[in-house]
Design a protein around this motif. Structure first.
Motif, PDB file in Angstrom:
ATOM      1  N   HIS A  92       0.827  -1.218   0.000  1.00  0.00           N
ATOM      2  CA  HIS A  92       0.000   0.000   0.000  1.00  0.00           C
ATOM      3  C   HIS A  92       0.857   1.263   0.000  1.00  0.00           C
ATOM      4  O   HIS A  92       0.466   2.269  -0.581  1.00  0.00           O
ATOM      5  CB  HIS A  92      -0.975  -0.029   1.177  1.00  0.00           C
ATOM      6  N   VAL A  95       1.801   2.186  -3.604  1.00  0.00           N
ATOM      7  CA  VAL A  95       0.762   2.947  -4.298  1.00  0.00           C
ATOM      8  C   VAL A  95       0.816   4.392  -3.854  1.00  0.00           C
ATOM      9  O   VAL A  95       0.789   5.304  -4.651  1.00  0.00           O
ATOM     10  CB  VAL A  95      -0.641   2.398  -3.951  1.00  0.00           C
ATOM     11  N   VAL A  96       0.920   4.521  -2.547  1.00  0.00           N
ATOM     12  CA  VAL A  96       0.754   5.801  -1.908  1.00  0.00           C
ATOM     13  C   VAL A  96       1.872   6.773  -2.224  1.00  0.00           C
ATOM     14  O   VAL A  96       1.647   7.915  -2.565  1.00  0.00           O
ATOM     15  CB  VAL A  96       0.646   5.557  -0.392  1.00  0.00           C
ATOM     16  N   ASP A  97       3.094   6.288  -2.093  1.00  0.00           N
ATOM     17  CA  ASP A  97       4.222   7.217  -2.202  1.00  0.00           C
ATOM     18  C   ASP A  97       4.757   7.339  -3.619  1.00  0.00           C
ATOM     19  O   ASP A  97       5.689   8.091  -3.855  1.00  0.00           O
ATOM     20  CB  ASP A  97       5.376   6.760  -1.293  1.00  0.00           C
ATOM     21  N   ASN A 114      -1.245  -0.193  -9.815  1.00  0.00           N
ATOM     22  CA  ASN A 114      -1.851   0.258  -8.570  1.00  0.00           C
ATOM     23  C   ASN A 114      -2.933  -0.704  -8.087  1.00  0.00           C
ATOM     24  O   ASN A 114      -3.022  -1.012  -6.908  1.00  0.00           O
ATOM     25  CB  ASN A 114      -2.496   1.628  -8.770  1.00  0.00           C
ATOM     26  N   VAL A 118      -2.996  -2.498  -4.343  1.00  0.00           N
ATOM     27  CA  VAL A 118      -4.031  -2.254  -3.333  1.00  0.00           C
ATOM     28  C   VAL A 118      -4.746  -3.550  -2.963  1.00  0.00           C
ATOM     29  O   VAL A 118      -4.870  -3.890  -1.788  1.00  0.00           O
ATOM     30  CB  VAL A 118      -5.076  -1.227  -3.838  1.00  0.00           C
ATOM     31  N   ALA A 152      -2.150   2.491  10.266  1.00  0.00           N
ATOM     32  CA  ALA A 152      -2.902   3.278   9.279  1.00  0.00           C
ATOM     33  C   ALA A 152      -3.055   4.725   9.755  1.00  0.00           C
ATOM     34  O   ALA A 152      -2.908   5.670   8.969  1.00  0.00           O
ATOM     35  CB  ALA A 152      -4.275   2.640   9.030  1.00  0.00           C
ATOM     36  N   GLU A 155       0.134   6.625   9.244  1.00  0.00           N
ATOM     37  CA  GLU A 155       0.381   6.952   7.835  1.00  0.00           C
ATOM     38  C   GLU A 155      -0.497   8.122   7.382  1.00  0.00           C
ATOM     39  O   GLU A 155      -0.062   8.976   6.619  1.00  0.00           O
ATOM     40  CB  GLU A 155       0.118   5.722   6.954  1.00  0.00           C
ATOM     41  N   VAL A 156      -1.755   8.137   7.873  1.00  0.00           N
ATOM     42  CA  VAL A 156      -2.636   9.253   7.525  1.00  0.00           C
ATOM     43  C   VAL A 156      -2.114  10.539   8.179  1.00  0.00           C
ATOM     44  O   VAL A 156      -2.084  11.605   7.548  1.00  0.00           O
ATOM     45  CB  VAL A 156      -4.095   8.983   7.968  1.00  0.00           C
ATOM     46  N   LEU A 159       0.534  12.056   6.199  1.00  0.00           N
ATOM     47  CA  LEU A 159       0.034  12.789   5.017  1.00  0.00           C
ATOM     48  C   LEU A 159      -0.209  14.255   5.346  1.00  0.00           C
ATOM     49  O   LEU A 159       0.105  15.147   4.560  1.00  0.00           O
ATOM     50  CB  LEU A 159      -1.314  12.228   4.555  1.00  0.00           C
TER      51      LEU A 159
ATOM     52  N   VAL B  95      -9.859   4.072  -5.631  1.00  0.00           N
ATOM     53  CA  VAL B  95      -8.479   4.170  -6.105  1.00  0.00           C
ATOM     54  C   VAL B  95      -8.300   3.297  -7.329  1.00  0.00           C
ATOM     55  O   VAL B  95      -7.738   3.697  -8.328  1.00  0.00           O
ATOM     56  CB  VAL B  95      -7.490   3.665  -5.030  1.00  0.00           C
ATOM     57  N   ASN B 114      -5.530   9.688  -3.788  1.00  0.00           N
ATOM     58  CA  ASN B 114      -5.326   8.240  -3.690  1.00  0.00           C
ATOM     59  C   ASN B 114      -4.800   7.826  -2.334  1.00  0.00           C
ATOM     60  O   ASN B 114      -5.219   6.835  -1.759  1.00  0.00           O
ATOM     61  CB  ASN B 114      -4.320   7.800  -4.750  1.00  0.00           C
ATOM     62  N   LYS B 115      -3.825   8.593  -1.836  1.00  0.00           N
ATOM     63  CA  LYS B 115      -3.195   8.251  -0.558  1.00  0.00           C
ATOM     64  C   LYS B 115      -4.228   8.127   0.540  1.00  0.00           C
ATOM     65  O   LYS B 115      -4.261   7.157   1.294  1.00  0.00           O
ATOM     66  CB  LYS B 115      -2.206   9.345  -0.143  1.00  0.00           C
ATOM     67  N   VAL B 118      -6.550   5.006   0.166  1.00  0.00           N
ATOM     68  CA  VAL B 118      -5.922   3.724   0.540  1.00  0.00           C
ATOM     69  C   VAL B 118      -5.768   3.633   2.054  1.00  0.00           C
ATOM     70  O   VAL B 118      -6.174   2.654   2.678  1.00  0.00           O
ATOM     71  CB  VAL B 118      -4.531   3.565  -0.119  1.00  0.00           C
ATOM     72  N   LEU B 119      -5.212   4.669   2.665  1.00  0.00           N
ATOM     73  CA  LEU B 119      -4.859   4.586   4.085  1.00  0.00           C
ATOM     74  C   LEU B 119      -6.084   4.662   4.982  1.00  0.00           C
ATOM     75  O   LEU B 119      -6.152   3.958   5.994  1.00  0.00           O
ATOM     76  CB  LEU B 119      -3.856   5.684   4.439  1.00  0.00           C
ATOM     77  N   VAL B 120      -7.049   5.500   4.626  1.00  0.00           N
ATOM     78  CA  VAL B 120      -8.268   5.561   5.440  1.00  0.00           C
ATOM     79  C   VAL B 120      -9.045   4.246   5.297  1.00  0.00           C
ATOM     80  O   VAL B 120      -9.617   3.751   6.269  1.00  0.00           O
ATOM     81  CB  VAL B 120      -9.117   6.788   5.072  1.00  0.00           C
TER      82      VAL B 120
END
Lengths: 333, 333
Positions: A92, A95-97, A114, A118, A152, A155-156, A159, B95, B114-115, B118-120
């Motif tokens: 994940h 995808v995110v970064d 992607n 996911v 999670a 990570e949020v 952001l 996503v 997208n970030k 995915v994370l939420v």
């Protein structure tokens, strides 16, 4: 400990000591990542699982369980669970970064897409929960589902916190606990829980994993500004270019005068970076001694990990974990 | 049943009957999606949770538990769990599919990024597991973690199966079970399990949810070719344009002559679509009667759902679920 063992690194000593159990973990991982209906799943995961990571997290679970006298089979289930959760977060993250490299190989994201990253991450995450349900321990389920939520959440938080100059060291620590330390501390804690260790030992194992994970991440963030790319697989200044607010910069922003603050605002918050800016950033970190201060924090967390692990009864594994806490900061000592 | 109740739709009758329990579910959802450290989490989820979906899945759990005589509080936990898993998959779908609309609103993906999606989604998934751990029922944990794995597996299978003309009706059914029916059947099954219902009733509840979910998805795929966009929120032919191989086309490919096969190969496999192709596709579906055959399958699954639910003892809720199975196919009857 013989001379040969003394000469190897602590995670290699752990790996040698745990060879048989880790072989069982690897068999279980391969078995459970298979999918009868969706062959793409093992294709994607094999790429990560076979990539030769150190498998530090599952080893921490096996080591903690053994040290506390566990002689059942669920340590293997929990070690595989921890590795599945770790692999799912890596997928994940890719995808995110939009990160281009992971462990020196192209990311799953670039090799596949992607969508696969996911969904295969979701699959591994579900399989991780199925594995821990099999242990029948509600406390273990509680610890690992809580750790997943913390990961999670961290990570949020990252952001919203990165690129924001008002981010404090306290917020940085919350992010680091989420993205790195939560799985380390859950890995060691569940090893103690499954072994039925006394509460004080379970707490010490948690504290060890927590401090080890934090030290590990601070070192990573420090090396981004002073490491060599051959050692870290990253280029110096990647975090600066990606406008990630890590500890060395947070400390420099706190000490900045008006002109310096304007520099950080332009380069990190606004993302307007020009030639020479990385050199200027490095000069500011040097001026305020923030790399040295960051290094001191990493060493302090390493020392906390050692204090925690030394509260457990003597055991060959205890020595290896003690050495491991020193080893994670060796690259900056 | 009064005249007023008879005049409303079955899911509205369920909602009216379950008003109090659903209010408790909504309180729990808001409470558990909050995050002390990461305020972006409720921002993103509120967008979906408040968007006014029918909340069919959590109602199925509450209804199944009540019908089996449950009088504890964990039906609310499980209903919230099911809704969290559903919302997490919607976030990850956004996503994945780069879909532009969800329930008539812009997707989270476009409003945020997208970030965050995915994370939420990962956060909600973890919170779902924490909620079900609180019930203390390992069987419930086993069912819902298994359903989560089936969902992810179905979505991955869809990635490889769509755009591939060799996809069979059997594979289509596996995809539909994963992406839709697995959560319906888990929602009804755990309601029976938490109530301690006899095994035959638990199995009947599973069968009902499974058949209802399959009927629901087949109707959705059928309406994509013959619905009106005002009723479905989608445009006719969206699946064709996105080159998704659904049941009407799978049946048409199976009956195709060489020239027709070349048409499907060009438009679906290669994605080379020109003006007039959608009309040509519709003409081929008509020629082979595949919309009619697809409709018959949806009706058959609806009938299977009714057979399953009628094996349970008489109960006002049983009537509503029976009516619901008819209602999901009413749009195509």
């Amino acid at each position: 400990m013989g001379l040969d063992e003394a000469a190897t690194k602590p995670h290699e000593q752990l790996a040698a000591h745990l060879t048989e159990r880790m072989a069982a973990v690897n068999v279980l991982i391969r078995e459970r990542m298979a999918s009868r209906h969706a062959p793409r799943i093992p294709e994607v995961t094999a790429h990560l699982v076979e990539a030769g990571g150190k498998r530090l997290r599952p080893m921490l679970t096996l080591a903690s369980a053994e040290m506390c006298g566990y002689d059942g089979d669920f340590d293997v289930h929990l070690a595989a669970t921890v590795e599945f959760i770790h692999t799912a977060t890596l997928l994940h993250d890719d995808v995110v970064d939009e990160s281009a490299q992971r462990r020196g190989r192209p990311t799953a994201n670039l090799l596949w897409d992607n969508k696969s990253s996911v969904l295969v991450g979701d699959y591994l995450f579900s399989r991780a929960f199925q594995l821990m349900v099999e242990t029948g321990s509600l406390r273990v389920l509680d610890i690992l589902s809580g750790a997943s939520a913390t990961i999670a959440e961290g990570e949020v938080l990252q952001l919203t916190a990165s690129r924001d100059l008002s981010t404090t060291e306290e917020i940085y620590l919350q992010v680091v606990r989420g993205k790195t330390a939560a799985l380390f501390s859950a890995a060691t804690e569940v090893g103690g829980v499954i072994a039925g260790a006394p509460e004080a030992q379970v707490q010490a194992l948690f504290d060890y994993g927590d401090a080890l994970g934090i030290a590990f991440q601070i070192v990573d963030d420090l090396l981004d500004y002073q490491g060599q790319s051959s050692a870290t697989g990253k280029n110096v200044g990647d975090d600066f270019r990606e406008r990630k607010l890590t500890l060395p910069v947070i400390k420099a922003v706190a000490a900045a005068d008006a002109e310096e603050r304007a520099f950080w605002k332009r380069t990190i918050e606004k993302g307007d970076q020009r030639e020479g800016d990385l050199d200027q950033a490095l000069a500011l970190l040097d001026k305020h001694g923030t790399l040295e201060a960051t290094r001191a924090e990493a060493l302090a967390w390493s020392a906390r990990a050692q204090t925690a692990i030394r509260s457990l009864p003597e055991h060959p594994i205890r020595t290896m974990l003690d050495d491991l806490a020193e080893y994670v900061v060796a690259r900056i000592s």
